[in-house]
Design a protein around this motif. Structure first.
Motif, PDB file in Angstrom:
ATOM      1  N   LYS A 208     -10.762   3.641  66.909  1.00  0.00           N
ATOM      2  CA  LYS A 208     -12.068   2.993  66.759  1.00  0.00           C
ATOM      3  C   LYS A 208     -12.845   2.890  68.068  1.00  0.00           C
ATOM      4  CE  LYS A 208     -14.367  -0.981  64.650  1.00  0.00           C
ATOM      5  NZ  LYS A 208     -14.175  -2.241  63.881  1.00  0.00           N
ATOM      6  N   ILE A 211     -14.443   6.168  68.786  1.00  0.00           N
ATOM      7  CA  ILE A 211     -15.508   6.435  67.815  1.00  0.00           C
ATOM      8  C   ILE A 211     -16.758   5.651  68.169  1.00  0.00           C
ATOM      9  CG2 ILE A 211     -16.179   6.186  65.398  1.00  0.00           C
ATOM     10  CD1 ILE A 211     -13.213   6.664  64.694  1.00  0.00           C
ATOM     11  N   LEU A 212     -16.593   4.379  68.528  1.00  0.00           N
ATOM     12  CA  LEU A 212     -17.751   3.540  68.855  1.00  0.00           C
ATOM     13  C   LEU A 212     -18.473   4.034  70.103  1.00  0.00           C
ATOM     14  CD1 LEU A 212     -16.324  -0.026  68.094  1.00  0.00           C
ATOM     15  CD2 LEU A 212     -17.968   1.305  66.743  1.00  0.00           C
ATOM     16  N   GLN A 213     -17.730   4.623  71.035  1.00  0.00           N
ATOM     17  CA  GLN A 213     -18.368   5.171  72.243  1.00  0.00           C
ATOM     18  C   GLN A 213     -19.324   6.298  71.906  1.00  0.00           C
ATOM     19  OE1 GLN A 213     -15.270   6.278  75.043  1.00  0.00           O
ATOM     20  NE2 GLN A 213     -15.857   4.573  76.376  1.00  0.00           N
ATOM     21  N   GLN A 214     -19.024   7.030  70.840  1.00  0.00           N
ATOM     22  CA  GLN A 214     -19.849   8.164  70.440  1.00  0.00           C
ATOM     23  C   GLN A 214     -20.857   7.808  69.347  1.00  0.00           C
ATOM     24  OE1 GLN A 214     -19.546  11.215  71.948  1.00  0.00           O
ATOM     25  NE2 GLN A 214     -18.048  10.263  73.299  1.00  0.00           N
ATOM     26  N   LEU A 215     -20.886   6.548  68.957  1.00  0.00           N
ATOM     27  CA  LEU A 215     -21.729   6.122  67.845  1.00  0.00           C
ATOM     28  C   LEU A 215     -23.209   6.290  68.168  1.00  0.00           C
ATOM     29  CD1 LEU A 215     -21.417   4.787  65.020  1.00  0.00           C
ATOM     30  CD2 LEU A 215     -21.799   2.597  66.150  1.00  0.00           C
ATOM     31  N   GLU A 216     -23.957   6.909  67.278  1.00  0.00           N
ATOM     32  CA  GLU A 216     -25.393   7.101  67.463  1.00  0.00           C
ATOM     33  C   GLU A 216     -26.209   6.173  66.561  1.00  0.00           C
ATOM     34  OE1 GLU A 216     -26.530  11.136  66.976  1.00  0.00           O
ATOM     35  OE2 GLU A 216     -25.346  11.860  68.660  1.00  0.00           O
ATOM     36  N   LYS A 217     -25.648   5.820  65.417  1.00  0.00           N
ATOM     37  CA  LYS A 217     -26.395   4.984  64.479  1.00  0.00           C
ATOM     38  C   LYS A 217     -25.413   4.155  63.671  1.00  0.00           C
ATOM     39  CE  LYS A 217     -29.744   5.282  60.665  1.00  0.00           C
ATOM     40  NZ  LYS A 217     -30.542   6.205  59.815  1.00  0.00           N
ATOM     41  N   GLN A 218     -25.749   2.890  63.468  1.00  0.00           N
ATOM     42  CA  GLN A 218     -24.907   2.006  62.676  1.00  0.00           C
ATOM     43  C   GLN A 218     -25.765   1.299  61.634  1.00  0.00           C
ATOM     44  OE1 GLN A 218     -22.545  -0.678  64.973  1.00  0.00           O
ATOM     45  NE2 GLN A 218     -21.562  -1.637  63.211  1.00  0.00           N
ATOM     46  N   GLU A 219     -25.313   1.304  60.409  1.00  0.00           N
ATOM     47  CA  GLU A 219     -26.028   0.639  59.325  1.00  0.00           C
ATOM     48  C   GLU A 219     -25.112  -0.404  58.679  1.00  0.00           C
ATOM     49  OE1 GLU A 219     -29.183   3.762  57.491  1.00  0.00           O
ATOM     50  OE2 GLU A 219     -27.079   4.104  56.955  1.00  0.00           O
ATOM     51  N   THR A 220     -25.670  -1.511  58.329  1.00  0.00           N
ATOM     52  CA  THR A 220     -24.917  -2.563  57.649  1.00  0.00           C
ATOM     53  C   THR A 220     -25.438  -2.672  56.229  1.00  0.00           C
ATOM     54  OG1 THR A 220     -24.588  -3.788  59.709  1.00  0.00           O
ATOM     55  CG2 THR A 220     -24.245  -4.997  57.639  1.00  0.00           C
TER      56      THR A 220
END
Length: 227
Positions: A208, A211-220
């Motif tokens: 995780k 993965i978060l280091q490479q995260l470009e967009k997050q939706e809730t």
């Protein structure tokens, strides 16, 4: 294992090149001598800077099973087929190949990567690898570029590659060769081509934090339950 998978050598050259070069000494002329001089210093690979692969594959494309001295034998899969049955015919085909290469590219020692390219318009990189018919582990299929007659573009072959080490903490190197997107203008359209050209794999994102280091967009997404 990564070295094996990214190996661009031609098994066809291992099987037939030495006899072909010996045959050129039996039936020499100026064109054959020039072709032989290119093939003698060729490293038998289809790396981007390999000079001789274009000429050899043009010769091998004219080959047929009836031309081999030792036919395929299921009991000897790593050493057959092998050898040339008709050395004069083989030299004649080399002459044809040399004429084709000279006519199209103007030189016999054109680099493999000058002819074969990775990437669509705007993403243009020297390619490596080639068709499995030549006995190449780095399997890449090329087709002519309609806008550049002297250039071939990669369209298929190595698609998803994963080398995985299983243990207490799994590790993996991966490549999604053609990327996650093909829409024109998309920022991830062809963003793996440079790595392909450099014959590199990337570290897989298995945890995780990575993965978060490479995260470009997050939706809730909120789920509302009603009675």
């Amino acid at each position: 294992m990564a070295g094996y998978k990214l190996n661009t050598g031609l098994e066809a050259a291992d099987r037939f090149l030495d006899e072909l070069l010996a045959a050129t000494e039996q039936y020499p002329d100026s064109l054959i001598q020039n072709a032989a001089s290119v093939l003698k210093v060729w490293d038998k690979t289809t790396n981007g800077d390999s000079r001789g692969a274009v000429l050899f594959t043009a010769w091998f494309d004219q080959f047929n099973p009836g031309m081999v001295a030792v036919s395929w034998d299921a009991g000897r899969p790593v050493s057959t087929p092998d050898g040339l049955k008709d050395t004069k015919k083989a030299v004649d085909l080399l002459r044809n190949a040399a004429n084709q290469v000279l006519k199209k590219y103007g030189r016999l020692d054109i680099a493999w990567g000058a002819v074969n390219r990775f990437g669509p318009a705007g993403k243009d990189y020297s390619a490596n690898g080639g068709s499995e018919q030549y006995g190449i582990y780095r399997t890449i299929h090329f087709v002519p570029d309609q806008s550049q007659p002297q250039v071939n573009r990669a369209v298929a072959g190595d698609t998803y590659v994963a080398i995985t080490e299983f243990g207490e903490k799994p590790r993996a190197q991966v490549s999604l060769s053609y990327g996650n997107a093909s829409q024109p203008g998309h920022k991830h359209n062809g963003d793996s081509w440079k790595r392909m050209s450099e014959k590199k794999l990337r570290k897989a994102l298995l945890e995780k934090p990575a993965i978060l280091q490479q995260l470009e967009k997050q939706e809730t997404l909120r789920l509302t339950l009603t009675p």
